[in-house]
Design a protein around this motif. Structure first.
Motif, PDB file in Angstrom:
ATOM      1  N   ALA A  88       0.833  -1.203   0.000  1.00  0.00           N
ATOM      2  CA  ALA A  88       0.000   0.000   0.000  1.00  0.00           C
ATOM      3  C   ALA A  88       0.868   1.253   0.000  1.00  0.00           C
ATOM      4  N   MET A  89       1.947   1.231   0.765  1.00  0.00           N
ATOM      5  CA  MET A  89       2.829   2.394   0.816  1.00  0.00           C
ATOM      6  C   MET A  89       3.556   2.587  -0.506  1.00  0.00           C
ATOM      7  N   ARG A  90       3.968   1.478  -1.116  1.00  0.00           N
ATOM      8  CA  ARG A  90       4.630   1.563  -2.417  1.00  0.00           C
ATOM      9  C   ARG A  90       3.672   2.132  -3.467  1.00  0.00           C
ATOM     10  N   ASP A  91       2.400   1.733  -3.383  1.00  0.00           N
ATOM     11  CA  ASP A  91       1.402   2.251  -4.308  1.00  0.00           C
ATOM     12  C   ASP A  91       1.248   3.758  -4.165  1.00  0.00           C
ATOM     13  N   LYS A  92       1.229   4.250  -2.935  1.00  0.00           N
ATOM     14  CA  LYS A  92       1.078   5.695  -2.726  1.00  0.00           C
ATOM     15  C   LYS A  92       2.314   6.455  -3.201  1.00  0.00           C
ATOM     16  N   ARG A  93       3.490   5.897  -2.942  1.00  0.00           N
ATOM     17  CA  ARG A  93       4.721   6.525  -3.439  1.00  0.00           C
ATOM     18  C   ARG A  93       4.703   6.590  -4.969  1.00  0.00           C
ATOM     19  N   ASP A  94       4.288   5.485  -5.594  1.00  0.00           N
ATOM     20  CA  ASP A  94       4.241   5.434  -7.057  1.00  0.00           C
ATOM     21  C   ASP A  94       3.220   6.428  -7.609  1.00  0.00           C
ATOM     22  N   ARG A  95       2.075   6.572  -6.921  1.00  0.00           N
ATOM     23  CA  ARG A  95       1.054   7.532  -7.350  1.00  0.00           C
ATOM     24  C   ARG A  95       1.596   8.956  -7.307  1.00  0.00           C
ATOM     25  N   TYR A  96       2.343   9.259  -6.263  1.00  0.00           N
ATOM     26  CA  TYR A  96       2.886  10.619  -6.136  1.00  0.00           C
ATOM     27  C   TYR A  96       3.943  10.871  -7.203  1.00  0.00           C
ATOM     28  N   GLU A  97       4.822   9.906  -7.397  1.00  0.00           N
ATOM     29  CA  GLU A  97       5.837  10.039  -8.444  1.00  0.00           C
ATOM     30  C   GLU A  97       5.186  10.215  -9.810  1.00  0.00           C
ATOM     31  N   ALA A  98       4.139   9.430 -10.085  1.00  0.00           N
ATOM     32  CA  ALA A  98       3.446   9.510 -11.370  1.00  0.00           C
ATOM     33  C   ALA A  98       2.775  10.862 -11.555  1.00  0.00           C
ATOM     34  N   ALA A  99       2.244  11.441 -10.469  1.00  0.00           N
ATOM     35  CA  ALA A  99       1.588  12.748 -10.567  1.00  0.00           C
ATOM     36  C   ALA A  99       2.590  13.830 -10.937  1.00  0.00           C
ATOM     37  N   VAL A 100       3.785  13.767 -10.362  1.00  0.00           N
ATOM     38  CA  VAL A 100       4.817  14.752 -10.683  1.00  0.00           C
ATOM     39  C   VAL A 100       5.303  14.545 -12.119  1.00  0.00           C
ATOM     40  N   ALA A 101       5.502  13.298 -12.517  1.00  0.00           N
ATOM     41  CA  ALA A 101       5.909  13.013 -13.899  1.00  0.00           C
ATOM     42  C   ALA A 101       4.842  13.484 -14.879  1.00  0.00           C
ATOM     43  N   HIS A 102       3.572  13.349 -14.498  1.00  0.00           N
ATOM     44  CA  HIS A 102       2.482  13.795 -15.366  1.00  0.00           C
ATOM     45  C   HIS A 102       2.507  15.309 -15.548  1.00  0.00           C
ATOM     46  N   ALA A 103       2.810  16.043 -14.495  1.00  0.00           N
ATOM     47  CA  ALA A 103       2.915  17.502 -14.613  1.00  0.00           C
ATOM     48  C   ALA A 103       4.023  17.880 -15.596  1.00  0.00           C
ATOM     49  N   ILE A 104       5.134  17.151 -15.542  1.00  0.00           N
ATOM     50  CA  ILE A 104       6.236  17.412 -16.473  1.00  0.00           C
ATOM     51  C   ILE A 104       5.810  17.074 -17.896  1.00  0.00           C
ATOM     52  N   LYS A 105       5.102  15.969 -18.039  1.00  0.00           N
ATOM     53  CA  LYS A 105       4.616  15.569 -19.371  1.00  0.00           C
ATOM     54  C   LYS A 105       3.656  16.618 -19.930  1.00  0.00           C
ATOM     55  N   GLN A 106       2.769  17.153 -19.086  1.00  0.00           N
ATOM     56  CA  GLN A 106       1.847  18.204 -19.531  1.00  0.00           C
ATOM     57  C   GLN A 106       2.608  19.450 -19.943  1.00  0.00           C
ATOM     58  N   GLY A 107       3.639  19.799 -19.171  1.00  0.00           N
ATOM     59  CA  GLY A 107       4.443  20.968 -19.507  1.00  0.00           C
ATOM     60  C   GLY A 107       5.188  20.803 -20.815  1.00  0.00           C
ATOM     61  N   THR A 108       5.582  19.585 -21.113  1.00  0.00           N
ATOM     62  CA  THR A 108       6.228  19.303 -22.398  1.00  0.00           C
ATOM     63  C   THR A 108       5.220  19.453 -23.532  1.00  0.00           C
ATOM     64  N   ALA A 109       4.017  18.941 -23.313  1.00  0.00           N
ATOM     65  CA  ALA A 109       2.983  18.991 -24.350  1.00  0.00           C
ATOM     66  C   ALA A 109       2.579  20.420 -24.690  1.00  0.00           C
ATOM     67  N   ASP A 110       2.554  21.307 -23.679  1.00  0.00           N
ATOM     68  CA  ASP A 110       2.118  22.682 -23.971  1.00  0.00           C
ATOM     69  C   ASP A 110       3.282  23.612 -24.320  1.00  0.00           C
ATOM     70  N   GLY A 111       4.493  23.051 -24.415  1.00  0.00           N
ATOM     71  CA  GLY A 111       5.642  23.842 -24.837  1.00  0.00           C
ATOM     72  C   GLY A 111       6.386  24.550 -23.721  1.00  0.00           C
ATOM     73  N   THR A 112       5.973  24.344 -22.477  1.00  0.00           N
ATOM     74  CA  THR A 112       6.657  24.984 -21.347  1.00  0.00           C
ATOM     75  C   THR A 112       8.031  24.370 -21.120  1.00  0.00           C
ATOM     76  N   PHE A 113       8.106  23.047 -21.218  1.00  0.00           N
ATOM     77  CA  PHE A 113       9.363  22.336 -21.008  1.00  0.00           C
ATOM     78  C   PHE A 113       9.826  21.710 -22.310  1.00  0.00           C
ATOM     79  N   ARG A 114      11.120  21.541 -22.423  1.00  0.00           N
ATOM     80  CA  ARG A 114      11.633  20.827 -23.592  1.00  0.00           C
ATOM     81  C   ARG A 114      11.359  19.337 -23.418  1.00  0.00           C
ATOM     82  N   ASP A 115      11.430  18.614 -24.509  1.00  0.00           N
ATOM     83  CA  ASP A 115      11.122  17.191 -24.490  1.00  0.00           C
ATOM     84  C   ASP A 115      12.172  16.435 -23.682  1.00  0.00           C
ATOM     85  N   THR A 116      11.711  15.682 -22.704  1.00  0.00           N
ATOM     86  CA  THR A 116      12.610  14.895 -21.864  1.00  0.00           C
ATOM     87  C   THR A 116      11.833  13.720 -21.291  1.00  0.00           C
ATOM     88  N   ASP A 117      12.515  12.812 -20.655  1.00  0.00           N
ATOM     89  CA  ASP A 117      11.862  11.661 -20.039  1.00  0.00           C
ATOM     90  C   ASP A 117      11.158  12.148 -18.765  1.00  0.00           C
TER      91      ASP A 117
END
Length: 198
Positions: free
Chosen positions: A117-146
């Motif tokens: 359960a704790m690993r799931d919550k950690r993974d959810r938080y990591e995924a949420a931050v990665a998603h924000a970066i992905k959104q920023g890449t899509a709208d041109g705020t950030f350059r393309d990166t992993d």
């Protein structure tokens, strides 16, 4: 004091003890003395030290998840969300210092039953931050990166700052987070990529 209030007091006191004395060196007797209750009474609230450890982890990650969820619902821009993620971690080093050390240093000591359960919550938080970066890449705020690698780099900047952060230092947690954010988003190069001085 209500049951929930007493449990919260025990969790906070135990986190501070684990921070100061180390998890393995802290006993249920130590926790009971700090809270001001007898050891048998302490077992009325928690079955053991490992259950207190799990509660500290859960309280900490739930705080981060709730803060991030509110910002997503508010529709903050990706770069603002990343800034506030950094602020959250830095400010918790001041308001929940014991929780921070326990969360980052003692996750391997979690009871086996609590680890998925704790690993799931950690993974959810990591995924949420990665998603924000992905959104920023899509709208041109950030350059393309992993996005996941970038999220891990962000956590790498913030998560271990408790090792050197001092409340008596010249910068407040939010001020440090702003500088971290500027370095993370803009880098430290004096000139845009591909350009040189002159």
């Amino acid at each position: 004091m209500s049951l929930d209030d007493r449990r919260a007091e025990i969790i906070t006191s135990a986190a501070e003890l684990f921070d100061r004395m180390g998890y393995s060196n802290t006993t249920m007797d130590d926790i009971g003395r700090t809270v001001g209750i007898a050891k048998p009474t302490l077992y009325h609230y928690f079955s053991g030290k490992d259950q207190i450890l799990a509660s500290i982890h859960e309280e900490f990650i739930d705080l981060l998840l709730e803060k991030n969820e509110r910002r997503q619902q508010a529709g903050l821009a990706p770069e603002q969300r990343l800034l506030e993620v950094m602020v959250d971690i830095m400010e918790l080093m001041e308001t929940h210092r014991g929780h921070v050390r326990v969360f980052f240093e003692h996750h391997r000591e979690l009871p086996e039953a609590d680890q998925p359960a704790m690993r799931d919550k950690r993974d959810r938080y990591e995924a949420a931050v990665a998603h924000a970066i992905k959104q920023g890449t899509a709208d041109g705020t950030f350059r393309d990166t992993d996005p996941r690698l970038a999220a891990l780099a962000l956590f790498g900047m913030c998560n271990w700052a408790y090792q050197w952060y001092q409340a008596s230092g010249p910068l407040r947690p939010r001020e440090i987070a702003y500088q971290f954010w500027d370095i993370f988003v803009r880098g430290i190069a004096a000139h845009p990529r591909g350009q040189t001085a002159g």
